[in-house]
Design a protein around this motif. Sequence first.
Motif, PDB file in Angstrom:
ATOM      1  N   MET A   1       0.458  60.522  53.772  1.00 52.59           N
ATOM      2  CA  MET A   1       0.871  61.466  54.807  1.00 52.59           C
ATOM      3  C   MET A   1       1.385  60.713  56.033  1.00 52.59           C
ATOM      4  N   GLY A   2       0.773  59.590  56.335  1.00 52.16           N
ATOM      5  CA  GLY A   2       1.219  58.774  57.460  1.00 52.16           C
ATOM      6  C   GLY A   2       2.616  58.234  57.238  1.00 52.16           C
ATOM      7  N   ILE A   3       2.913  57.847  56.007  1.00 54.45           N
ATOM      8  CA  ILE A   3       4.254  57.339  55.692  1.00 54.45           C
ATOM      9  C   ILE A   3       5.278  58.457  55.855  1.00 54.45           C
ATOM     10  N   ALA A   4       4.942  59.653  55.398  1.00 50.71           N
ATOM     11  CA  ALA A   4       5.852  60.795  55.541  1.00 50.71           C
ATOM     12  C   ALA A   4       6.046  61.157  57.017  1.00 50.71           C
ATOM     13  N   LEU A   5       4.962  61.138  57.778  1.00 49.13           N
ATOM     14  CA  LEU A   5       5.075  61.452  59.206  1.00 49.13           C
ATOM     15  C   LEU A   5       5.838  60.362  59.948  1.00 49.13           C
ATOM     16  N   SER A   6       5.688  59.124  59.505  1.00 46.67           N
ATOM     17  CA  SER A   6       6.470  58.030  60.096  1.00 46.67           C
ATOM     18  C   SER A   6       7.958  58.236  59.828  1.00 46.67           C
ATOM     19  N   ALA A   7       8.289  58.681  58.634  1.00 50.13           N
ATOM     20  CA  ALA A   7       9.693  58.965  58.308  1.00 50.13           C
ATOM     21  C   ALA A   7      10.226  60.097  59.178  1.00 50.13           C
TER      22      ALA A   7
ATOM     23  N   VAL B   1       1.391  60.877  67.929  1.00 56.41           N
ATOM     24  CA  VAL B   1       1.666  62.320  67.941  1.00 56.41           C
ATOM     25  C   VAL B   1       0.721  63.091  67.029  1.00 56.41           C
ATOM     26  N   PHE B   2       0.475  62.565  65.823  1.00 55.52           N
ATOM     27  CA  PHE B   2      -0.278  63.310  64.821  1.00 55.52           C
ATOM     28  C   PHE B   2      -1.721  62.842  64.654  1.00 55.52           C
ATOM     29  N   GLY B   3      -2.102  61.766  65.309  1.00 51.47           N
ATOM     30  CA  GLY B   3      -3.487  61.297  65.271  1.00 51.47           C
ATOM     31  C   GLY B   3      -3.923  60.847  63.898  1.00 51.47           C
ATOM     32  N   ALA B   4      -5.136  61.239  63.512  1.00 55.80           N
ATOM     33  CA  ALA B   4      -5.764  60.768  62.272  1.00 55.80           C
ATOM     34  C   ALA B   4      -5.035  61.256  61.017  1.00 55.80           C
ATOM     35  N   THR B   5      -4.243  62.305  61.123  1.00 61.33           N
ATOM     36  CA  THR B   5      -3.524  62.788  59.938  1.00 61.33           C
ATOM     37  C   THR B   5      -2.416  61.831  59.527  1.00 61.33           C
ATOM     38  N   ALA B   6      -2.047  60.896  60.418  1.00 55.10           N
ATOM     39  CA  ALA B   6      -0.958  59.959  60.142  1.00 55.10           C
ATOM     40  C   ALA B   6      -1.493  58.708  59.457  1.00 55.10           C
ATOM     41  N   SER B   7      -2.148  58.901  58.316  1.00 55.82           N
ATOM     42  CA  SER B   7      -2.637  57.748  57.555  1.00 55.82           C
ATOM     43  C   SER B   7      -2.321  57.962  56.079  1.00 55.82           C
TER      44      SER B   7
ATOM     45  N   ALA C   1       7.993  53.650  64.320  1.00 50.29           N
ATOM     46  CA  ALA C   1       7.855  55.039  63.885  1.00 50.29           C
ATOM     47  C   ALA C   1       6.418  55.350  63.483  1.00 50.29           C
ATOM     48  N   SER C   2       5.721  54.391  62.872  1.00 54.51           N
ATOM     49  CA  SER C   2       4.328  54.645  62.484  1.00 54.51           C
ATOM     50  C   SER C   2       3.427  54.711  63.711  1.00 54.51           C
ATOM     51  N   VAL C   3       3.723  53.923  64.729  1.00 57.94           N
ATOM     52  CA  VAL C   3       2.952  53.996  65.977  1.00 57.94           C
ATOM     53  C   VAL C   3       3.186  55.352  66.639  1.00 57.94           C
ATOM     54  N   LEU C   4       4.433  55.803  66.651  1.00 59.15           N
ATOM     55  CA  LEU C   4       4.757  57.112  67.219  1.00 59.15           C
ATOM     56  C   LEU C   4       4.066  58.223  66.431  1.00 59.15           C
ATOM     57  N   ALA C   5       4.088  58.124  65.104  1.00 65.00           N
ATOM     58  CA  ALA C   5       3.429  59.135  64.268  1.00 65.00           C
ATOM     59  C   ALA C   5       1.931  59.173  64.544  1.00 65.00           C
ATOM     60  N   SER C   6       1.314  58.010  64.703  1.00 66.29           N
ATOM     61  CA  SER C   6      -0.118  57.967  65.010  1.00 66.29           C
ATOM     62  C   SER C   6      -0.408  58.582  66.369  1.00 66.29           C
TER      63      SER C   6
END
Length: 170
Positions: free
Chosen positions: A137-143, A128-134, A121-126
């Motif tokens: 915020m990255g944990i929330a986007l991974s969820a 899709v969302f790029g640098a904002t997924a860190s 999920a964190s790879v997918l978030a990165s």
Amino acid sequence: MAVDFKSVLKASVLLIVLGITLVISSIILNLVPVLLEEPEAEMLGLAGTGYSLLLIPIFFALYFWGGMRATKKFRLDAAGAGMTSAFAFVVVGTVMMVLEILISLLLASGAVAGTSFVSAASVLASAVFGATASGDMGIALSALCGSGVIIAGALFNFAVGGAGSLLAQR
């Protein structure tokens, strides 16, 4: 014909137990290299990655077999067998996502020493969302991405379990 939800729950218990066991072993294999600072940690990381990749066909076979088992042992039709596999996937996927979020939060907060924990999920978030997924915020986007994966996986595994049921009915 109405689906017997009690039978769906009974048929999914073994799939859930096996799935959670596979998930916990995968998380351990992927977490140990994060926490170790030894040269051997890199080899453990490769083993964890390989095991995680092997889980894809293993889970496919597990949910296909679960559909067959639901039909043979619990006398469910293809829809009931599909629901069995889909429900088991939702439970296992949710457990996996919660564990991954907890580990990521512990690492991000500094409560546990180690590098970042990488999940699908964190790879997918990165991606899709790029640098904002860190960070947080990255944990929330991974969820968020993990929730989408669970929904898509439930639909896919409904079909896998139903196909297993159809094979068992032949």
